[in-house]
Design a protein around this motif. Structure first.
Motif, PDB file in Angstrom:
ATOM      1  N   GLU A 107      23.075   2.676 -28.605  1.00 48.11           N
ATOM      2  CA  GLU A 107      22.552   3.836 -27.886  1.00 48.11           C
ATOM      3  C   GLU A 107      23.263   4.023 -26.547  1.00 48.11           C
ATOM      4  O   GLU A 107      23.604   5.151 -26.165  1.00 48.11           O
ATOM      5  CB  GLU A 107      21.052   3.676 -27.657  1.00 48.11           C
ATOM      6  CG  GLU A 107      20.402   4.857 -26.954  1.00 48.11           C
ATOM      7  CD  GLU A 107      18.912   4.678 -26.767  1.00 48.11           C
ATOM      8  OE1 GLU A 107      18.287   5.556 -26.151  1.00 48.11           O
ATOM      9  OE2 GLU A 107      18.378   3.653 -27.240  1.00 48.11           O
ATOM     10  N   TYR A 108      23.523   2.903 -25.846  1.00 48.79           N
ATOM     11  CA  TYR A 108      24.231   2.995 -24.563  1.00 48.79           C
ATOM     12  C   TYR A 108      25.624   3.594 -24.754  1.00 48.79           C
ATOM     13  O   TYR A 108      26.021   4.516 -24.034  1.00 48.79           O
ATOM     14  CB  TYR A 108      24.339   1.614 -23.913  1.00 48.79           C
ATOM     15  CG  TYR A 108      25.353   1.570 -22.791  1.00 48.79           C
ATOM     16  CD1 TYR A 108      25.059   2.120 -21.548  1.00 48.79           C
ATOM     17  CD2 TYR A 108      26.612   1.007 -22.988  1.00 48.79           C
ATOM     18  CE1 TYR A 108      26.001   2.103 -20.520  1.00 48.79           C
ATOM     19  CE2 TYR A 108      27.546   0.981 -21.976  1.00 48.79           C
ATOM     20  CZ  TYR A 108      27.240   1.531 -20.744  1.00 48.79           C
ATOM     21  OH  TYR A 108      28.183   1.521 -19.742  1.00 48.79           O
ATOM     22  N   THR A 111      26.004   7.268 -25.282  1.00 47.26           N
ATOM     23  CA  THR A 111      25.817   8.138 -24.116  1.00 47.26           C
ATOM     24  C   THR A 111      27.045   8.171 -23.209  1.00 47.26           C
ATOM     25  O   THR A 111      27.091   8.961 -22.261  1.00 47.26           O
ATOM     26  CB  THR A 111      24.617   7.665 -23.272  1.00 47.26           C
ATOM     27  OG1 THR A 111      24.898   6.377 -22.703  1.00 47.26           O
ATOM     28  CG2 THR A 111      23.350   7.588 -24.121  1.00 47.26           C
TER      29      THR A 111
END
Length: 242
Positions: A107-108, A111
């Motif tokens: 998820e990091y 982004t």
């Protein structure tokens, strides 16, 4: 930080020439591991494409290993990334590489804006000191390659001729040049792999010899069909260089 690869288990020890180096036995001891590791966690010691990194599974935290398997604490790498006193990797932008879970890490990175890796020179280092140059390649987070080989289209001088060349980087992310790498290969003044006195190249779209992979740990380089077969067989077995 790509996903790790599971490979075939090699049942015999490979003995090879300088072009395909010999592998030594390694014995792991708890004093080489941070708290929370065990000596049988495959992330600690196996051949895979994130050479030089180790992931502590319960917190999904990244550490960095040197060429002898020791965890590097309070180390500074090419491009400004570093490890803290516990050996945890911190990007040059200050991001601490501890995610809790693999899903959180994914998820990091989803982004983050994509950055193209580019070559840099460290003005505080000499052009060549004992076979290690001041060249590194990476982005604003720091060096992209540590303790591994990479097949790249662009040379340290910035030239591109449509061919890929193999470059080897030390545990701090700096390019080996005009020397013999730790796993026994010769590299020229640009850091390019040489076999039997000839610079090895691959076409930009030629993926067959290494199954599409462009990164190889030190000790498991694939530069033609046979060496790539050996490298593939080593994934999942202990890496004597880590």
């Amino acid at each position: 930080m790509k996903k790790k690869l599971f490979g075939l288990i090699l049942s015999t020890v490979l003995t090879v020439t300088m072009a395909t180096p010999a592998f030594a036995e390694i014995i792991w001891t708890p004093d080489k591991l941070p708290a929370g590791y065990t000596t049988n966690e495959w992330e600690n010691k196996d051949f895979f494409l994130n050479a030089g990194n180790a992931i502590k599974k319960d917190t999904y935290t990244y550490y960095v290993k040197d060429l002898h398997g020791n965890f590097m604490k309070d180390a500074i790498f090419a491009g400004g990334s570093k490890t803290d006193g516990n050996g945890i990797l911190i990007h040059a932008d200050g991001h601490i590489c501890s995610y809790g879970t693999e899903a959180a890490e994914t998820e990091y990175f989803n982004t983050q804006e994509y950055e193209q890796d580019t070559w840099h020179q460290d003005s505080l280092k000499s052009l060549n000191e004992n076979g290690i140059s001041n060249y590194w390649i990476g982005d604003s987070k720091g060096s992209s390659y540590r303790s591994q080989w990479a097949w790249l289209l662009t040379s340290p001088s910035g030239t591109k001729d449509g061919l890929k060349y193999a470059y080897c980087f030390n545990e701090y992310g700096y390019l080996y040049t005009n020397t013999i790498t730790p796993d026994g290969y010769q590299v020229n003044e640009l850091g390019q792999l040489m076999i039997d006195g000839k610079v090895m190249t691959r076409k930009y779209n030629d993926v067959t010899p290494w199954y599409g992979f462009v990164r190889f740990p030190i000790g498991a380089l694939g530069y033609d069909y046979d060496s790539s077969e050996r490298a593939a067989q080593l994934w999942g077995t202990p890496n004597p260089y880590f």
